[in-house]
Write a protein that holds these residues in place. Structure first.
Motif, PDB file in Angstrom:
ATOM      1  N   HIS A 245       1.029  -1.178  -0.001  1.00 18.53           N
ATOM      2  CA  HIS A 245      -0.082  -0.030  -0.038  1.00 18.53           C
ATOM      3  C   HIS A 245       0.661   1.243   0.027  1.00 18.53           C
ATOM      4  O   HIS A 245       0.481   2.240  -0.414  1.00 18.53           O
ATOM      5  CB  HIS A 245      -1.152   0.138   1.065  1.00 18.53           C
ATOM      6  N   PRO A 246       2.056   1.246   0.610  1.00 16.77           N
ATOM      7  CA  PRO A 246       2.639   2.393   0.457  1.00 16.77           C
ATOM      8  C   PRO A 246       2.839   3.042  -0.860  1.00 16.77           C
ATOM      9  O   PRO A 246       3.298   4.578  -0.952  1.00 16.77           O
ATOM     10  CB  PRO A 246       4.096   2.262   1.276  1.00 16.77           C
ATOM     11  N   VAL A 247       3.272   2.246  -1.897  1.00  7.67           N
ATOM     12  CA  VAL A 247       3.319   3.012  -3.247  1.00  7.67           C
ATOM     13  C   VAL A 247       2.327   3.779  -3.748  1.00  7.67           C
ATOM     14  O   VAL A 247       2.548   4.765  -4.362  1.00  7.67           O
ATOM     15  CB  VAL A 247       3.884   2.096  -4.194  1.00  7.67           C
ATOM     16  N   THR A 248       1.153   3.170  -3.443  1.00  8.03           N
ATOM     17  CA  THR A 248      -0.069   4.057  -3.663  1.00  8.03           C
ATOM     18  C   THR A 248      -0.155   5.290  -2.875  1.00  8.03           C
ATOM     19  O   THR A 248      -0.353   6.519  -3.417  1.00  8.03           O
ATOM     20  CB  THR A 248      -1.271   3.249  -3.532  1.00  8.03           C
ATOM     21  N   GLU A 249       0.266   5.147  -1.449  1.00 13.74           N
ATOM     22  CA  GLU A 249       0.265   6.291  -0.638  1.00 13.74           C
ATOM     23  C   GLU A 249       1.492   7.469  -1.221  1.00 13.74           C
ATOM     24  O   GLU A 249       0.993   8.511  -1.257  1.00 13.74           O
ATOM     25  CB  GLU A 249       0.687   5.846   0.615  1.00 13.74           C
ATOM     26  N   GLU A 250       2.320   7.159  -1.707  1.00 13.23           N
ATOM     27  CA  GLU A 250       3.414   7.841  -2.212  1.00 13.23           C
ATOM     28  C   GLU A 250       3.075   8.717  -3.213  1.00 13.23           C
ATOM     29  O   GLU A 250       3.778   9.774  -3.648  1.00 13.23           O
ATOM     30  CB  GLU A 250       4.857   7.268  -2.041  1.00 13.23           C
ATOM     31  N   THR A 251       2.336   7.811  -4.159  1.00 17.14           N
ATOM     32  CA  THR A 251       2.037   8.520  -5.638  1.00 17.14           C
ATOM     33  C   THR A 251       0.508   9.226  -5.632  1.00 17.14           C
ATOM     34  O   THR A 251       0.301   9.790  -6.560  1.00 17.14           O
ATOM     35  CB  THR A 251       2.099   7.449  -6.711  1.00 17.14           C
ATOM     36  N   THR A 252      -0.173   9.146  -4.530  1.00 15.27           N
ATOM     37  CA  THR A 252      -1.487   9.971  -4.487  1.00 15.27           C
ATOM     38  C   THR A 252      -1.522  10.779  -3.341  1.00 15.27           C
ATOM     39  O   THR A 252      -2.644  11.712  -3.310  1.00 15.27           O
ATOM     40  CB  THR A 252      -2.626   8.949  -4.277  1.00 15.27           C
ATOM     41  N   TRP A 253      -0.523  10.885  -2.134  1.00 10.77           N
ATOM     42  CA  TRP A 253      -0.726  11.538  -1.063  1.00 10.77           C
ATOM     43  C   TRP A 253      -1.950  11.286  -0.262  1.00 10.77           C
ATOM     44  O   TRP A 253      -2.427  12.169   0.550  1.00 10.77           O
ATOM     45  CB  TRP A 253      -0.617  13.002  -1.361  1.00 10.77           C
TER      46      TRP A 253
ATOM     47  N   ARG B  26     -13.257  11.063   1.330  1.00 12.80           N
ATOM     48  CA  ARG B  26     -12.654  12.225   1.160  1.00 12.80           C
ATOM     49  C   ARG B  26     -12.058  12.497  -0.268  1.00 12.80           C
ATOM     50  O   ARG B  26     -11.340  13.529  -0.483  1.00 12.80           O
ATOM     51  CB  ARG B  26     -11.541  12.671   2.176  1.00 12.80           C
ATOM     52  N   LEU B  27     -12.448  11.498  -1.262  1.00 11.28           N
ATOM     53  CA  LEU B  27     -11.729  11.570  -2.555  1.00 11.28           C
ATOM     54  C   LEU B  27     -13.127  11.708  -3.462  1.00 11.28           C
ATOM     55  O   LEU B  27     -14.039  10.945  -3.312  1.00 11.28           O
ATOM     56  CB  LEU B  27     -10.957  10.127  -2.975  1.00 11.28           C
ATOM     57  N   ASP B  28     -12.996  12.414  -4.514  1.00 10.02           N
ATOM     58  CA  ASP B  28     -14.142  12.490  -5.467  1.00 10.02           C
ATOM     59  C   ASP B  28     -13.958  11.637  -6.596  1.00 10.02           C
ATOM     60  O   ASP B  28     -14.736  11.308  -7.328  1.00 10.02           O
ATOM     61  CB  ASP B  28     -14.325  13.885  -6.044  1.00 10.02           C
ATOM     62  N   GLY B  29     -12.635  10.961  -6.910  1.00 14.43           N
ATOM     63  CA  GLY B  29     -12.588  10.228  -7.937  1.00 14.43           C
ATOM     64  C   GLY B  29     -11.131   9.719  -7.849  1.00 14.43           C
ATOM     65  O   GLY B  29     -10.498  10.070  -6.904  1.00 14.43           O
ATOM     66  N   THR B  30     -10.551   9.003  -8.908  1.00 13.78           N
ATOM     67  CA  THR B  30      -9.250   8.430  -8.735  1.00 13.78           C
ATOM     68  C   THR B  30      -8.462   9.659  -9.082  1.00 13.78           C
ATOM     69  O   THR B  30      -8.223  10.229 -10.026  1.00 13.78           O
ATOM     70  CB  THR B  30      -9.124   7.323 -10.180  1.00 13.78           C
ATOM     71  N   PRO B  31      -7.539   9.937  -8.013  1.00 12.46           N
ATOM     72  CA  PRO B  31      -6.465  11.007  -8.222  1.00 12.46           C
ATOM     73  C   PRO B  31      -5.446  10.854  -9.415  1.00 12.46           C
ATOM     74  O   PRO B  31      -5.017   9.737  -9.572  1.00 12.46           O
ATOM     75  CB  PRO B  31      -5.977  11.084  -6.773  1.00 12.46           C
ATOM     76  N   GLU B  32      -4.989  11.902  -9.985  1.00  9.80           N
ATOM     77  CA  GLU B  32      -3.983  11.737 -10.832  1.00  9.80           C
ATOM     78  C   GLU B  32      -2.493  11.430 -10.201  1.00  9.80           C
ATOM     79  O   GLU B  32      -2.338  11.907  -9.195  1.00  9.80           O
ATOM     80  CB  GLU B  32      -3.986  13.012 -11.466  1.00  9.80           C
ATOM     81  N   PRO B  33      -1.874  10.458 -10.558  1.00 13.64           N
ATOM     82  CA  PRO B  33      -0.854   9.887  -9.710  1.00 13.64           C
ATOM     83  C   PRO B  33       0.298  10.960  -9.850  1.00 13.64           C
ATOM     84  O   PRO B  33       0.500  11.718 -10.776  1.00 13.64           O
ATOM     85  CB  PRO B  33      -0.209   8.605 -10.772  1.00 13.64           C
ATOM     86  N   ARG B  34       1.211  11.346  -8.947  1.00 15.64           N
ATOM     87  CA  ARG B  34       2.229  12.224  -8.838  1.00 15.64           C
ATOM     88  C   ARG B  34       3.575  11.426  -8.736  1.00 15.64           C
ATOM     89  O   ARG B  34       3.868  11.022  -7.814  1.00 15.64           O
ATOM     90  CB  ARG B  34       2.072  13.249  -7.572  1.00 15.64           C
TER      91      ARG B  34
END
Length: 590
Positions: A307-315, A332-340
């Motif tokens: 799960h951390p790789v998703t946390e790091e790329t989506t905050w 708290r999310l409206d949709g799939t966040p754009e990866p950072r």
């Protein structure tokens, strides 16, 4: 009265983590960040473990084996009530996907930080999960609608769909209870092995069968669903780098997929979560074939190791989101966040890749963490700690993030060069070799990694690791590590020494080969004998199965290294053996 619906609840001020190791540390820290009283539990073997010292309070489970401690529902509930915990987080592994444990927590009046028991039962049963996926139109490879019992049922499936097949545990995951079968003659023995391993790992041995996709990629979608039915896929991950069907290196977002493939995975994941009445964090997993086809694999009704790789790329803090959802808050999310950017995770396992990834317990004498931008270490041990023999071999995870995939790969190479774990062998040198391979970096323009890639390339990867200690540009130059600093030192005559070392290595291999021609069959690792296939006086052929040893809930086959007659059989099913103990002798027949 037992209920399948978690009662609506307000804020909770105390949290017990019913787990150990890295995930216990992760959740306890998240609880502390939110001002919660963080409560740990520990076995006798974990009395001085890292997660214990990091908790506000810690309570003994009075035992050593998983069955007596982290899998003991009654004992965990007793500790939760005695400690005045208001909520329970199961982490991953152990009881994290147990509907029985979830019900016990809820019936005790505690907050269960996980999906409803009914959703765990539906999606934790892979056969039922496939039915849900089929109902919502998710892509699927052919498979049995129910667990198979007699082996004849598998034969009927093979007659219709052909070989190869995958025999899979209906309950659980992580590669346990999974057998890929290419030879029809091996179906019976592999089915027995899969069901036995599934029962040992998950308490239930039912298995189903599906058509096996050759050389697939393993991709997954991180799902969050709130109490009001709103489902959002937070991001995607690639987990194709596996050994023995267990993940080793993961990255996010999934690289080298088309927009249409990514959209299909995200859409199907959301529909599966909604149809199953899911609440909380979960992961929907898929296989992507060489032809680009997508097939639903399973749902993990818990937080994933990766799960951390998703946390790091989506905050997005996924543990914090779990807390928010069980409090009854809107997602708290409206949709799939754009990866950072891009993130890669390396599991740090105390295993010997050159010995079939045999788990190696022992003291951790050094633990040096690299420094620099984009680095995160989620660890369950520290220097002076212990890789315990009773539990999973993962010591921690190194997570490396960069603005894009090439940056993340470059940072990962440097970070792995600086990371030092001493006292036990680890998979880190193998990771270094993997990162240098063009199949992963797509240096040739083609990404060639798949779930069997490590196994197919293991010998060359291990050879690459051994050769990397000496510079190929100048064999008289060696790199020496002093603390965190790496120095290049010129040593005249080193090239001649290297050549002599190669001769010695070859001689050692020959000696090992001679030793392997002896009569003794030894246990390859510490573990429990779960199967003995031979009897005293039996004639066996080279390659025949002698016994199976279970370690870290994975079965390891012990086969005959030569043909002959079995003599001196000294083990029985249930025996706990150390590494190198005599199983039997195979005496050559005249």
């Amino acid at each position: 009265m037992t209920t399948d619906l978690q009662p609506r609840c307000g804020d909770f001020t105390s949290l017990l983590v019913a787990n150990s190791g890295e995930i216990a540390v992760r959740v306890l820290r998240a609880a502390s960040d939110e001002g919660l009283r963080a409560i740990a539990v520990y076995s006798d073997a974990d009395a001085h473990a890292f997660h214990v010292s990091g908790a506000d309070e810690a309570y003994s489970l009075a035992g050593t084996s998983p069955a007596d401690t982290y899998l003991n529902i009654d004992r965990l509930i007793d500790v939760a009530l005695a400690s005045d915990a208001q909520a329970v987080h199961p982490g991953y592994g152990f009881l994290s996907e147990s509907a029985e444990f979830a019900r016990a927590v809820i019936d005790a009046g505690l907050v269960w930080i996980g999906p409803p028991p009914s959703a765990i039962e539906t999606l934790g049963d892979r056969v039922k999960a496939r039915a849900v996926a089929r109902e919502v139109g998710a892509p699927l490879t052919p498979g049995t609608a129910e667990p198979v019992a007699p082996v004849a049922e598998i034969g009927n499936f093979v007659a219709e769909h052909g070989m190869p097949i995958a025999i899979k545990a209906a309950f659980g995951g992580g590669g346990r209870g999974l057998r890929v079968v290419h030879d029809r003659a091996a179906i019976g023995s592999e089915w027995e092995s899969a069901t036995r391993e599934a029962a040992a790992a998950f308490g239930r041995g039912e298995c189903f069968v599906e058509r096996y996709i050759e050389r697939p990629r393993h991709v997954e979608a991180q799902l969050l669903v709130d109490r009001f039915g709103k489902a959002v896929v937070v991001g995607t991950r690639d987990c194709s780098l596996q050994r023995r069907h267990q993940k080793l290196v993961e990255e996010a977002p999934v690289p080298f997929l088309s927009f249409a493939q990514t959209a299909e995975i995200i859409d199907a994941s959301g529909r599966i979560g909604e149809a199953a009445g899911y609440v909380g964090a979960g992961t929907v997993e898929f296989l992507v074939g060489e032809d680009g086809s997508i097939s639903f694999l399973e749902v993990n009704t818990r937080l994933q190791v990766e799960h951390p790789v998703t946390e790091e790329t989506t905050w997005v803090d996924l543990v914090s989101e779990q807390f928010s959802i069980v409090r009854g808050e809107n997602l708290r999310l409206d949709g799939t966040p754009e990866p950072r950017g891009h993130s890669i995770e390396f599991r740090i396992n105390s295993e010997d890749p050159g010995a079939g990834f045999r788990p190696v317990p022992g003291p951790i004498t050094a633990w040096e963490f690299p420094r620099g931008p984009g680095l995160r270490l989620d660890a369950g041990v520290e220097s002076g700690g212990e890789a315990a023999e009773w539990y999973d071999s993962m010591l921690g995870k190194l997570i490396v993030t960069g603005k894009d995939r090439p940056t993340a790969l470059a940072r990962a190479r440097r970070a792995l060069a600086e990371l030092a774990v001493e006292g036990v062998p680890t998979v880190l040198p193998l990771d270094v070799a993997i990162l240098a391979h063009g199949d992963l970096t797509a240096a040739s323009g083609e990404f060639k990694v798949h779930t069997s890639w490590i196994g197919l390339n293991l010998d060359s990867l291990l050879d690459s690791d051994r050769d990397s200690s000496v510079s190929t540009a100048d064999r008289n130059v060696v790199e020496v590590r002093v603390g965190r600093d790496v120095h290049r030192i010129t040593m005249p005559g080193l090239e001649d020494m290297v050549e002599r070392a190669e001769v010695i290595r070859a001689s050692a291999r020959e000696s090992a080969a001679v030793e392997a021609t002896g009569d003794s069959v030894m246990t390859p690792m510490q573990g429990t004998i779960v199967k003995v296939r031979v009897s005293e006086g039996d004639r066996v052929e080279k390659g025949d199965l002698i016994a199976a040893v279970e370690a870290v809930k994975m079965e390891n086959a012990v086969v005959a290294h030569q043909s002959g007659i079995v003599a001196g059989l000294g083990v029985s099913v249930g025996d706990v053996c150390a590494q190198g103990e005599l199983i039997c002798r195979i005496e050559k027949a005249d």
